[in-house]
Design a protein around this motif. Structure first.
Motif, PDB file in Angstrom:
ATOM      1  N   ARG A 122       8.739  11.802  -2.957  1.00 24.19           N
ATOM      2  CA  ARG A 122       7.781  12.688  -3.627  1.00 24.19           C
ATOM      3  C   ARG A 122       7.410  12.134  -5.004  1.00 24.19           C
ATOM      4  O   ARG A 122       6.252  12.192  -5.422  1.00 24.19           O
ATOM      5  CB  ARG A 122       8.378  14.088  -3.782  1.00 24.19           C
ATOM      6  N   ALA A 123       8.406  11.594  -5.700  1.00 23.48           N
ATOM      7  CA  ALA A 123       8.148  11.064  -7.036  1.00 23.48           C
ATOM      8  C   ALA A 123       7.279   9.807  -6.983  1.00 23.48           C
ATOM      9  O   ALA A 123       6.468   9.572  -7.879  1.00 23.48           O
ATOM     10  CB  ALA A 123       9.467  10.777  -7.750  1.00 23.48           C
ATOM     11  N   ILE A 124       7.438   8.994  -5.936  1.00 27.58           N
ATOM     12  CA  ILE A 124       6.555   7.829  -5.786  1.00 27.58           C
ATOM     13  C   ILE A 124       5.110   8.287  -5.614  1.00 27.58           C
ATOM     14  O   ILE A 124       4.192   7.730  -6.214  1.00 27.58           O
ATOM     15  CB  ILE A 124       6.987   6.962  -4.586  1.00 27.58           C
ATOM     16  N   ARG A 125       4.897   9.307  -4.784  1.00 29.76           N
ATOM     17  CA  ARG A 125       3.543   9.823  -4.575  1.00 29.76           C
ATOM     18  C   ARG A 125       2.961  10.372  -5.872  1.00 29.76           C
ATOM     19  O   ARG A 125       1.794  10.129  -6.190  1.00 29.76           O
ATOM     20  CB  ARG A 125       3.560  10.899  -3.489  1.00 29.76           C
ATOM     21  N   SER A 126       3.786  11.076  -6.645  1.00 33.95           N
ATOM     22  CA  SER A 126       3.292  11.692  -7.885  1.00 33.95           C
ATOM     23  C   SER A 126       3.139  10.682  -9.014  1.00 33.95           C
ATOM     24  O   SER A 126       2.234  10.806  -9.854  1.00 33.95           O
ATOM     25  CB  SER A 126       4.247  12.805  -8.330  1.00 33.95           C
ATOM     26  N   HIS A 127       4.041   9.692  -9.062  1.00 31.29           N
ATOM     27  CA  HIS A 127       4.056   8.728 -10.174  1.00 31.29           C
ATOM     28  C   HIS A 127       4.190   7.308  -9.619  1.00 31.29           C
ATOM     29  O   HIS A 127       5.224   6.649  -9.800  1.00 31.29           O
ATOM     30  CB  HIS A 127       5.218   9.031 -11.119  1.00 31.29           C
ATOM     31  N   PRO A 128       3.149   6.801  -8.965  1.00 24.89           N
ATOM     32  CA  PRO A 128       3.262   5.492  -8.310  1.00 24.89           C
ATOM     33  C   PRO A 128       3.502   4.329  -9.263  1.00 24.89           C
ATOM     34  O   PRO A 128       3.956   3.269  -8.824  1.00 24.89           O
ATOM     35  CB  PRO A 128       1.914   5.342  -7.590  1.00 24.89           C
ATOM     36  N   ASP A 129       3.232   4.503 -10.541  1.00 20.80           N
ATOM     37  CA  ASP A 129       3.408   3.401 -11.495  1.00 20.80           C
ATOM     38  C   ASP A 129       4.818   3.333 -12.074  1.00 20.80           C
ATOM     39  O   ASP A 129       5.153   2.379 -12.778  1.00 20.80           O
ATOM     40  CB  ASP A 129       2.399   3.525 -12.649  1.00 20.80           C
ATOM     41  N   ARG A 130       5.633   4.333 -11.808  1.00 23.30           N
ATOM     42  CA  ARG A 130       6.989   4.344 -12.349  1.00 23.30           C
ATOM     43  C   ARG A 130       7.953   3.606 -11.425  1.00 23.30           C
ATOM     44  O   ARG A 130       7.886   3.730 -10.204  1.00 23.30           O
ATOM     45  CB  ARG A 130       7.463   5.781 -12.550  1.00 23.30           C
ATOM     46  N   GLY A 131       8.864   2.844 -12.019  1.00 19.72           N
ATOM     47  CA  GLY A 131       9.825   2.092 -11.221  1.00 19.72           C
ATOM     48  C   GLY A 131      11.007   2.913 -10.759  1.00 19.72           C
ATOM     49  O   GLY A 131      11.604   2.612  -9.718  1.00 19.72           O
ATOM     50  N   GLY A 132      11.359   3.971 -11.518  1.00 17.14           N
ATOM     51  CA  GLY A 132      12.537   4.758 -11.180  1.00 17.14           C
ATOM     52  C   GLY A 132      12.506   5.358  -9.787  1.00 17.14           C
ATOM     53  O   GLY A 132      13.483   5.241  -9.037  1.00 17.14           O
ATOM     54  N   PRO A 133      11.409   6.021  -9.390  1.00 16.78           N
ATOM     55  CA  PRO A 133      11.363   6.583  -8.043  1.00 16.78           C
ATOM     56  C   PRO A 133      11.467   5.534  -6.942  1.00 16.78           C
ATOM     57  O   PRO A 133      12.059   5.783  -5.888  1.00 16.78           O
ATOM     58  CB  PRO A 133       9.998   7.282  -8.006  1.00 16.78           C
ATOM     59  N   ARG A 134      10.919   4.346  -7.188  1.00 20.31           N
ATOM     60  CA  ARG A 134      11.028   3.273  -6.195  1.00 20.31           C
ATOM     61  C   ARG A 134      12.481   2.823  -6.072  1.00 20.31           C
ATOM     62  O   ARG A 134      12.985   2.597  -4.961  1.00 20.31           O
ATOM     63  CB  ARG A 134      10.125   2.104  -6.587  1.00 20.31           C
ATOM     64  N   ALA A 135      13.154   2.688  -7.212  1.00 19.65           N
ATOM     65  CA  ALA A 135      14.559   2.294  -7.188  1.00 19.65           C
ATOM     66  C   ALA A 135      15.403   3.362  -6.486  1.00 19.65           C
ATOM     67  O   ALA A 135      16.278   3.043  -5.665  1.00 19.65           O
ATOM     68  CB  ALA A 135      15.060   2.073  -8.616  1.00 19.65           C
ATOM     69  N   ARG A 136      15.145   4.627  -6.807  1.00 20.65           N
ATOM     70  CA  ARG A 136      15.893   5.717  -6.181  1.00 20.65           C
ATOM     71  C   ARG A 136      15.685   5.721  -4.668  1.00 20.65           C
ATOM     72  O   ARG A 136      16.624   5.913  -3.890  1.00 20.65           O
ATOM     73  CB  ARG A 136      15.426   7.054  -6.772  1.00 20.65           C
ATOM     74  N   GLY A 195       1.190  13.196   2.110  1.00 21.00           N
ATOM     75  CA  GLY A 195      -0.139  12.887   2.616  1.00 21.00           C
ATOM     76  C   GLY A 195      -0.127  12.019   3.854  1.00 21.00           C
ATOM     77  O   GLY A 195      -1.090  11.288   4.122  1.00 21.00           O
ATOM     78  N   LEU A 196       0.939  12.117   4.654  1.00 23.52           N
ATOM     79  CA  LEU A 196       1.076  11.291   5.847  1.00 23.52           C
ATOM     80  C   LEU A 196       0.759  12.099   7.102  1.00 23.52           C
ATOM     81  O   LEU A 196       0.851  13.330   7.100  1.00 23.52           O
ATOM     82  CB  LEU A 196       2.504  10.742   5.930  1.00 23.52           C
ATOM     83  N   PRO A 197       0.389  11.442   8.201  1.00 22.54           N
ATOM     84  CA  PRO A 197       0.076  12.164   9.445  1.00 22.54           C
ATOM     85  C   PRO A 197       1.330  12.800  10.023  1.00 22.54           C
ATOM     86  O   PRO A 197       2.333  12.121  10.244  1.00 22.54           O
ATOM     87  CB  PRO A 197      -0.473  11.067  10.368  1.00 22.54           C
ATOM     88  N   GLY A 198       1.263  14.101  10.274  1.00 19.27           N
ATOM     89  CA  GLY A 198       2.456  14.827  10.694  1.00 19.27           C
ATOM     90  C   GLY A 198       2.474  15.271  12.141  1.00 19.27           C
ATOM     91  O   GLY A 198       3.465  15.862  12.592  1.00 19.27           O
ATOM     92  N   ARG A 199       1.406  15.000  12.881  1.00 17.99           N
ATOM     93  CA  ARG A 199       1.347  15.421  14.285  1.00 17.99           C
ATOM     94  C   ARG A 199       0.892  14.246  15.147  1.00 17.99           C
ATOM     95  O   ARG A 199       0.211  13.336  14.671  1.00 17.99           O
ATOM     96  CB  ARG A 199       0.350  16.585  14.471  1.00 17.99           C
ATOM     97  N   LEU A 200       1.247  14.281  16.412  1.00 17.59           N
ATOM     98  CA  LEU A 200       0.821  13.205  17.310  1.00 17.59           C
ATOM     99  C   LEU A 200      -0.693  13.107  17.389  1.00 17.59           C
ATOM    100  O   LEU A 200      -1.252  12.004  17.479  1.00 17.59           O
ATOM    101  CB  LEU A 200       1.411  13.422  18.705  1.00 17.59           C
ATOM    102  N   PRO A 204       0.843  -1.214   0.000  1.00 12.79           N
ATOM    103  CA  PRO A 204       0.000   0.000   0.000  1.00 12.79           C
ATOM    104  C   PRO A 204       0.868   1.249   0.000  1.00 12.79           C
ATOM    105  O   PRO A 204       1.858   1.335   0.728  1.00 12.79           O
ATOM    106  CB  PRO A 204      -0.808  -0.147   1.295  1.00 12.79           C
ATOM    107  N   ILE A 205       0.496   2.217  -0.832  1.00 14.50           N
ATOM    108  CA  ILE A 205       1.359   3.372  -1.068  1.00 14.50           C
ATOM    109  C   ILE A 205       1.647   4.146   0.219  1.00 14.50           C
ATOM    110  O   ILE A 205       2.777   4.590   0.453  1.00 14.50           O
ATOM    111  CB  ILE A 205       0.742   4.301  -2.143  1.00 14.50           C
ATOM    112  N   ASP A 206       0.649   4.290   1.104  1.00 20.90           N
ATOM    113  CA  ASP A 206       0.891   5.020   2.347  1.00 20.90           C
ATOM    114  C   ASP A 206       1.881   4.273   3.244  1.00 20.90           C
ATOM    115  O   ASP A 206       2.704   4.898   3.928  1.00 20.90           O
ATOM    116  CB  ASP A 206      -0.418   5.259   3.095  1.00 20.90           C
ATOM    117  N   LEU A 207       1.797   2.946   3.249  1.00 15.14           N
ATOM    118  CA  LEU A 207       2.753   2.160   4.031  1.00 15.14           C
ATOM    119  C   LEU A 207       4.157   2.317   3.455  1.00 15.14           C
ATOM    120  O   LEU A 207       5.128   2.508   4.201  1.00 15.14           O
ATOM    121  CB  LEU A 207       2.346   0.685   4.035  1.00 15.14           C
TER     122      LEU A 207
END
Length: 405
Positions: free
Chosen positions: A257-271, A356-361, A213-216
């Motif tokens: 940031r690139a994973i969030r913007s382009h979740p289907d691309r492999g490059g950001p995941r590799a980076r 898009g992740l929780p930033g405060r307690l 899952p992208i958020d995880l």
């Protein structure tokens, strides 16, 4: 508001960096995997590693979610192993309970496994590392696990079973010789250590993260940001761990940031995988972590909050609290991503928000009513006591928690 008004130090000059380079002696402790296999399909890579080390009875361990994903990385590994595959145990829960660790160790004994393959994120990989210790030392009881907390008491057999890892998140657990395990009775996170716990081979296949899952995935990436940032700010950092930490921070800052913007691309995941590798390498080779990690242990184990989420909330707050003693160091983090005039705490908070992740307690369901218990537990964790700005009392932790609220 406070972060905006914090005065920023002048940039560190090249001469100052050179002068600092020879100021303090250091030891670079190489505790990383013997091999890293990058961008090869995970199943094929596992088979090649099993063949290379002569393993004929391979047990695979994972978590429940991956077991339910038809055609995912777990099933690919099982299929490629063929007759070498002697079983799969996919029961590991979050935060790595002792009970689940013992189940893996018992499965290893029953299967007479000569290689353990961990497929999953940090909880699974840490669980496999701890299970190796239990198998080596024939530990079969929850209470008996306590004996393994003393690393000097661990005597692996002459040819101990080792682990190969396939990462499906960005936690970096496979790059350390420690395992974080939760004792459910006390809700305490305990750290087990031995040099042979580190994966003998770490397999980083960007495709193996596609079903996560992208958020995880992004939250574990923020955990790796925490590794990089706290390692760079650590009092025990050295010029070589700095190289790892800064490169990891740069790669993750852009890659997530690139994973969030382009979740289907492999490059950001590799980076981002490369960034995770570099970030955790800083911690594994001499630098230490700080209060973001230690307070995160207390929050995670007590309130069942994922460590990636604790990093999102705690790291900016810890940076703000520490700025009075290491503002120049933090400024180098900002400069490394091209924004030298922006406080590092603000940069981290902006990154968390952009993902898009929780930033405060409070976003994690943690309020002031929980602070006393968190502060009490936090002082029992070594990273809190190793924080750049010394933390000596619960009141110090309470100040940081207020900043994170």
């Amino acid at each position: 508001m406070t972060a905006h008004m914090t005065p920023q130090p002048p940039p560190v000059t090249a001469q100052e960096q050179d002068d600092d380079l020879g100021r303090v002696p250091f030891v670079y402790q190489n505790a990383l995997p013997g091999r890293v296999v990058f961008a090869m399909p995970a199943g094929r890579a596992v088979l090649a590693e099993a063949e290379r080390c002569g393993a004929g009875r391979v047990l695979v361990a994972s978590g429940r979610s991956l077991a339910r994903m038809a055609g995912g990385p777990l099933q690919q590994v099982e299929r490629e192993l063929g007759k070498r595959h002697v079983g799969t145990i996919a029961t590991m829960r979050g935060h790595t309970p002792r009970e689940d660790v013992l189940e893996i160790a018992e499965a290893m004994r029953r299967a007479r496994a000569d290689l353990l393959v961990a497929v999953g994120g940090g909880s699974v990989i840490d669980g496999c590392k701890a299970a190796l210790m239990c198998q080596w030392m024939d530990v079969r009881d929850v209470a008996a696990v306590d004996a393994l907390l003393d690393a000097t008491a661990i005597s692996p057999p002459a040819s101990p079973v080792r682990m190969v890892s396939v990462s499906t998140t960005l936690s970096g657990a496979e790059f350390t010789a420690v395992a974080g395990v939760t004792e459910l009775a006390t809700k305490a996170k305990q750290i087990f250590r031995h040099e042979l716990l580190v994966a003998r081979t770490a397999i980083l296949d960007p495709a193996a993260t596609r079903m996560t899952p992208i958020d995880l995935l992004l939250s574990t990436g923020m955990r790796s940001v925490d590794h990089a940032v706290e390692a760079f700010c650590s009092p025990s950092a050295n010029p070589v761990t700095d190289l790892h930490a800064l490169q990891g921070w740069r790669l993750l800052h852009d890659g997530l940031r690139a994973i969030r913007s382009h979740p289907d691309r492999g490059g950001p995941r590799a980076r981002s995988q490369l960034g995770m590798w570099q970030a955790i390498s800083a911690l594994s080779t001499g630098a230490g972590s700080g209060a973001s990690h230690g307070i995160g242990y207390a929050i995670g184990a007590t309130f069942d909050v994922a460590h990636g989420h604790t990093s999102c909330a705690m790291l900016p707050a810890v940076l703000r609290w520490n700025a009075s003693v290491n503002a120049a160091r933090q400024q180098q983090l900002s400069a490394a991503v091209g924004r030298p005039d922006v406080p590092a705490a603000m940069l981290i908070a902006e990154l968390v928000a952009s993902l898009g992740l929780p930033g405060r307690l409070r976003d994690l369901g943690i309020g002031r009513g929980d602070f006393r218990e968190i502060a009490r537990r936090s002082l029992g964790y070594a990273p809190v006591l190793a924080n750049p700005r010394p933390i000596a009392r619960e009141a110090d932790v309470l100040e940081i928690l207020e900043l994170a609220l």
